[in-house]
Design a protein around this motif. Sequence first.
Motif, PDB file in Angstrom:
ATOM      1  N   ASP A  50      -3.052  11.477  12.152  1.00 10.44           N
ATOM      2  CA  ASP A  50      -1.781  11.263  12.829  1.00 10.44           C
ATOM      3  C   ASP A  50      -1.918  10.297  13.996  1.00 10.44           C
ATOM      4  OD1 ASP A  50      -3.269  12.918  14.430  1.00 10.44           O
ATOM      5  OD2 ASP A  50      -1.617  14.273  14.930  1.00 10.44           O
ATOM      6  N   PHE A  51      -2.904   9.392  13.926  1.00 12.26           N
ATOM      7  CA  PHE A  51      -3.095   8.404  14.983  1.00 12.26           C
ATOM      8  C   PHE A  51      -1.905   7.447  15.001  1.00 12.26           C
ATOM      9  CE2 PHE A  51      -4.688   4.453  16.815  1.00 12.26           C
ATOM     10  CZ  PHE A  51      -5.315   4.928  17.953  1.00 12.26           C
ATOM     11  N   LEU A  52      -1.404   7.165  16.186  1.00  9.83           N
ATOM     12  CA  LEU A  52      -0.274   6.254  16.367  1.00  9.83           C
ATOM     13  C   LEU A  52      -0.794   4.927  16.896  1.00  9.83           C
ATOM     14  CD1 LEU A  52       2.196   8.701  18.162  1.00  9.83           C
ATOM     15  CD2 LEU A  52       2.093   8.171  15.709  1.00  9.83           C
ATOM     16  N   PRO A  53      -0.861   3.878  16.067  1.00 12.09           N
ATOM     17  CA  PRO A  53      -1.307   2.579  16.556  1.00 12.09           C
ATOM     18  C   PRO A  53      -0.229   1.928  17.415  1.00 12.09           C
ATOM     19  CG  PRO A  53      -0.570   2.373  14.303  1.00 12.09           C
ATOM     20  CD  PRO A  53      -0.480   3.840  14.651  1.00 12.09           C
ATOM     21  N   TYR A  54      -0.606   0.881  18.155  1.00 14.89           N
ATOM     22  CA  TYR A  54       0.418   0.236  18.987  1.00 14.89           C
ATOM     23  C   TYR A  54       1.409  -0.533  18.131  1.00 14.89           C
ATOM     24  CZ  TYR A  54      -0.803  -4.742  18.772  1.00 14.89           C
ATOM     25  OH  TYR A  54      -0.988  -6.035  18.347  1.00 14.89           O
ATOM     26  N   GLY A  55       0.989  -0.971  16.941  1.00 19.10           N
ATOM     27  CA  GLY A  55       1.864  -1.687  16.026  1.00 19.10           C
ATOM     28  C   GLY A  55       1.442  -1.435  14.595  1.00 19.10           C
ATOM     29  N   ARG A  56       2.386  -1.541  13.666  1.00 17.86           N
ATOM     30  CA  ARG A  56       2.070  -1.276  12.260  1.00 17.86           C
ATOM     31  C   ARG A  56       3.136  -1.925  11.387  1.00 17.86           C
ATOM     32  NH1 ARG A  56       1.567   4.869  11.066  1.00 17.86           N
ATOM     33  NH2 ARG A  56      -0.669   4.558  11.415  1.00 17.86           N
ATOM     34  N   HIS A  57       2.693  -2.511  10.270  1.00 22.30           N
ATOM     35  CA  HIS A  57       3.664  -3.087   9.343  1.00 22.30           C
ATOM     36  C   HIS A  57       4.285  -1.986   8.489  1.00 22.30           C
ATOM     37  CE1 HIS A  57      -0.090  -2.936   6.958  1.00 22.30           C
ATOM     38  NE2 HIS A  57       0.715  -2.693   5.944  1.00 22.30           N
ATOM     39  N   VAL A  58       5.450  -2.287   7.920  1.00 17.99           N
ATOM     40  CA  VAL A  58       6.139  -1.376   7.014  1.00 17.99           C
ATOM     41  C   VAL A  58       6.357  -2.127   5.705  1.00 17.99           C
ATOM     42  CG1 VAL A  58       8.220  -0.026   6.583  1.00 17.99           C
ATOM     43  CG2 VAL A  58       7.285  -0.169   8.907  1.00 17.99           C
ATOM     44  N   VAL A  59       5.662  -1.724   4.661  1.00 21.94           N
ATOM     45  CA  VAL A  59       5.783  -2.329   3.336  1.00 21.94           C
ATOM     46  C   VAL A  59       6.138  -1.235   2.347  1.00 21.94           C
ATOM     47  CG1 VAL A  59       4.525  -3.462   1.457  1.00 21.94           C
ATOM     48  CG2 VAL A  59       4.204  -4.237   3.803  1.00 21.94           C
ATOM     49  N   ASP A  60       7.213  -1.437   1.567  1.00 21.47           N
ATOM     50  CA  ASP A  60       7.654  -0.403   0.631  1.00 21.47           C
ATOM     51  C   ASP A  60       7.498  -0.870  -0.820  1.00 21.47           C
ATOM     52  OD1 ASP A  60       9.793  -2.126   0.137  1.00 21.47           O
ATOM     53  OD2 ASP A  60      11.226  -0.968   1.325  1.00 21.47           O
ATOM     54  N   ASP A  61       7.927  -0.054  -1.750  1.00 20.73           N
ATOM     55  CA  ASP A  61       7.769  -0.351  -3.177  1.00 20.73           C
ATOM     56  C   ASP A  61       8.516  -1.618  -3.587  1.00 20.73           C
ATOM     57  OD1 ASP A  61       6.152   1.833  -3.516  1.00 20.73           O
ATOM     58  OD2 ASP A  61       7.741   3.143  -4.287  1.00 20.73           O
ATOM     59  N   GLU A  62       9.667  -1.862  -2.973  1.00 18.60           N
ATOM     60  CA  GLU A  62      10.420  -3.078  -3.292  1.00 18.60           C
ATOM     61  C   GLU A  62       9.621  -4.317  -2.910  1.00 18.60           C
ATOM     62  OE1 GLU A  62      14.687  -5.279  -2.229  1.00 18.60           O
ATOM     63  OE2 GLU A  62      14.049  -3.493  -1.123  1.00 18.60           O
ATOM     64  N   ASP A  63       8.992  -4.284  -1.735  1.00 19.16           N
ATOM     65  CA  ASP A  63       8.159  -5.407  -1.313  1.00 19.16           C
ATOM     66  C   ASP A  63       7.025  -5.643  -2.311  1.00 19.16           C
ATOM     67  OD1 ASP A  63       9.628  -5.638   1.105  1.00 19.16           O
ATOM     68  OD2 ASP A  63       8.359  -4.137   2.062  1.00 19.16           O
ATOM     69  N   ILE A  64       6.368  -4.564  -2.704  1.00 21.08           N
ATOM     70  CA  ILE A  64       5.244  -4.665  -3.633  1.00 21.08           C
ATOM     71  C   ILE A  64       5.710  -5.237  -4.970  1.00 21.08           C
ATOM     72  CG2 ILE A  64       3.548  -3.317  -4.937  1.00 21.08           C
ATOM     73  CD1 ILE A  64       3.519  -1.381  -2.468  1.00 21.08           C
ATOM     74  N   GLU A  65       6.862  -4.787  -5.452  1.00 19.79           N
ATOM     75  CA  GLU A  65       7.381  -5.272  -6.723  1.00 19.79           C
ATOM     76  C   GLU A  65       7.671  -6.765  -6.685  1.00 19.79           C
ATOM     77  OE1 GLU A  65       8.655  -5.748 -10.530  1.00 19.79           O
ATOM     78  OE2 GLU A  65       7.511  -4.088  -9.648  1.00 19.79           O
ATOM     79  N   GLN A  66       8.192  -7.258  -5.574  1.00 18.21           N
ATOM     80  CA  GLN A  66       8.475  -8.685  -5.475  1.00 18.21           C
ATOM     81  C   GLN A  66       7.198  -9.514  -5.541  1.00 18.21           C
ATOM     82  OE1 GLN A  66      11.547 -10.083  -5.584  1.00 18.21           O
ATOM     83  NE2 GLN A  66      12.184  -7.958  -5.934  1.00 18.21           N
ATOM     84  N   VAL A  67       6.146  -9.034  -4.919  1.00 13.88           N
ATOM     85  CA  VAL A  67       4.863  -9.735  -4.979  1.00 13.88           C
ATOM     86  C   VAL A  67       4.291  -9.670  -6.392  1.00 13.88           C
ATOM     87  CG1 VAL A  67       2.494  -9.775  -4.121  1.00 13.88           C
ATOM     88  CG2 VAL A  67       4.384  -9.382  -2.533  1.00 13.88           C
ATOM     89  N   VAL A  68       4.390  -8.514  -7.044  1.00 13.93           N
ATOM     90  CA  VAL A  68       3.867  -8.351  -8.399  1.00 13.93           C
ATOM     91  C   VAL A  68       4.591  -9.281  -9.368  1.00 13.93           C
ATOM     92  CG1 VAL A  68       3.683  -6.725 -10.333  1.00 13.93           C
ATOM     93  CG2 VAL A  68       3.023  -6.010  -8.031  1.00 13.93           C
ATOM     94  N   ARG A  69       5.895  -9.472  -9.170  1.00  9.09           N
ATOM     95  CA  ARG A  69       6.644 -10.388 -10.042  1.00  9.09           C
ATOM     96  C   ARG A  69       6.076 -11.796  -9.988  1.00  9.09           C
ATOM     97  NH1 ARG A  69      13.130  -9.047  -9.338  1.00  9.09           N
ATOM     98  NH2 ARG A  69      13.040  -6.901 -10.156  1.00  9.09           N
ATOM     99  N   VAL A  70       5.704 -12.233  -8.809  1.00  7.63           N
ATOM    100  CA  VAL A  70       5.101 -13.568  -8.698  1.00  7.63           C
ATOM    101  C   VAL A  70       3.735 -13.584  -9.374  1.00  7.63           C
ATOM    102  CG1 VAL A  70       4.238 -15.311  -7.089  1.00  7.63           C
ATOM    103  CG2 VAL A  70       6.368 -14.110  -6.586  1.00  7.63           C
ATOM    104  N   LEU A  71       2.958 -12.549  -9.177  1.00  9.84           N
ATOM    105  CA  LEU A  71       1.640 -12.472  -9.812  1.00  9.84           C
ATOM    106  C   LEU A  71       1.753 -12.502 -11.337  1.00  9.84           C
ATOM    107  CD1 LEU A  71      -0.079  -9.750  -7.608  1.00  9.84           C
ATOM    108  CD2 LEU A  71      -0.832 -12.124  -7.850  1.00  9.84           C
ATOM    109  N   ARG A  72       2.800 -11.885 -11.855  1.00  9.24           N
ATOM    110  CA  ARG A  72       2.932 -11.773 -13.306  1.00  9.24           C
ATOM    111  C   ARG A  72       3.555 -13.001 -13.959  1.00  9.24           C
ATOM    112  NH1 ARG A  72       5.027  -5.483 -13.440  1.00  9.24           N
ATOM    113  NH2 ARG A  72       2.956  -4.518 -13.644  1.00  9.24           N
ATOM    114  N   GLY A  73       4.395 -13.726 -13.215  1.00  6.65           N
ATOM    115  CA  GLY A  73       5.143 -14.743 -13.952  1.00  6.65           C
ATOM    116  C   GLY A  73       5.545 -15.989 -13.216  1.00  6.65           C
ATOM    117  N   GLY A  74       4.945 -16.279 -12.081  1.00 10.07           N
ATOM    118  CA  GLY A  74       5.398 -17.474 -11.387  1.00 10.07           C
ATOM    119  C   GLY A  74       4.249 -18.221 -10.759  1.00 10.07           C
ATOM    120  N   PRO A  75       4.502 -19.426 -10.258  1.00  6.95           N
ATOM    121  CA  PRO A  75       3.460 -20.133  -9.514  1.00  6.95           C
ATOM    122  C   PRO A  75       3.028 -19.304  -8.299  1.00  6.95           C
ATOM    123  CG  PRO A  75       5.328 -21.571  -9.984  1.00  6.95           C
ATOM    124  CD  PRO A  75       5.746 -20.189 -10.331  1.00  6.95           C
ATOM    125  N   LEU A  76       1.745 -19.254  -8.067  1.00 10.68           N
ATOM    126  CA  LEU A  76       1.246 -18.508  -6.914  1.00 10.68           C
ATOM    127  C   LEU A  76       1.418 -19.295  -5.625  1.00 10.68           C
ATOM    128  CD1 LEU A  76      -2.034 -16.905  -8.322  1.00 10.68           C
ATOM    129  CD2 LEU A  76       0.322 -16.071  -8.422  1.00 10.68           C
TER     130      LEU A  76
END
Length: 386
Positions: free
Chosen positions: A3-29
């Motif tokens: 339960d450590f609270l860092p001073y800052g942290r990113h928030v990445v969710d499943d939608e973000d991951i899916e958008q990146v995966v779409r590029v990995l699967r079918g588009g120019p990197l």
Amino acid sequence: MSDFLPYGRHVVDDEDIEQVVRVLRGGPLTQGPRVSEFEAALAARVQAPGCVAVSSGTAALHAAYQALGLGPGDELITSPITFVATANAARQLGARVVFADVDASGNLDPESVRAKITDKTRGIAAVHFAGMPCDMEELGAIARAHGLFLVEDAAHALGASYAGRPVGSCELSDMVTVSFHPVKHITTAEGGAIFVRDGDQEARLRRIREHGLRREPAPDSRGLYGYVQEELGYNYRLSDLGAALGLSQLRKLDRFLGARRDIYELYKRLLGNLDPEIVAPLPEYPDRQSAHHLMPVQIDFARAKRSRGEVMEALKNKGIGSQVHYIPVHTQPYYRGSGSCPKAERFSSQELSLPMYPGLRAVDVERVVSALEEILFEGRALSVSA
């Protein structure tokens, strides 16, 4: 500690991951359509005439300074309360960095800037510390009066506004740079962008981003290949993977900003129960809306009879991260001899950044302030109950 609270942290969710995966699967990197889509969405968000995405916030500063003509023999005035990249990018172009002092918000003091101008001054880089915009009307007036360029280092300030204008609109400056490092408001893992109002400068930024090249068909190429190098540039390209993540994150920016505002208001209310002579948040201004990248407080460590290191260690032992923003750049060994900025030195000596990120809960903020109360006051302060 789970339960450590860092001073800052990113928030990445499943939608973000899916958008990146779409590029990995079918588009120019890289060098594909996602980058231009991201640039258009960013420009629309801040009402900027143009936007050029790059590989980091540092790259954004370096490219901006170069496109504005900064070079050997020139001087750039900036704040010592910033990360070293703001100054280093100017030094990499051969310019001398001059540090002006700051006000109570940690932002450039326009009167100190005015006093630092010489016949070698080429430009001003205004850093919006912690997400609070500088006094852009005054800095803009100074720049215009002396024929200087004005860059806004808005690494902390995506989503902030000044006098009703979004930071990034370039209405009061020549260019605005932002960062998409993971602790910033939105992330591309690593990345940055330059908002620009002049079309010719935008074209130059795009050349600098790609090795100084301009695409032009070679003789007898039938339009199939060719390029011309017109100046020294760099590989400052943002990948399509990063741009896809950035596009997804940008759609959540309002939610992220709202969460940061709520967290700030709770901190302000709870800190208001403590002795303001010992600990207090930074000032607010009616004409400016902070993006609340950080939660900086000023602590009189001498009066609290605790060193900053002791306070940070005690917070860490309670599962709470903190950070210092910043060690004044002019005190770094590389910049030694750059003069004195006493207000910046005092500001830095009392600064401590508490946890601030959209995933922070009210109970977490209460925990942070209660811990700070215990450490600074040994239980003598008023209660911080919500």
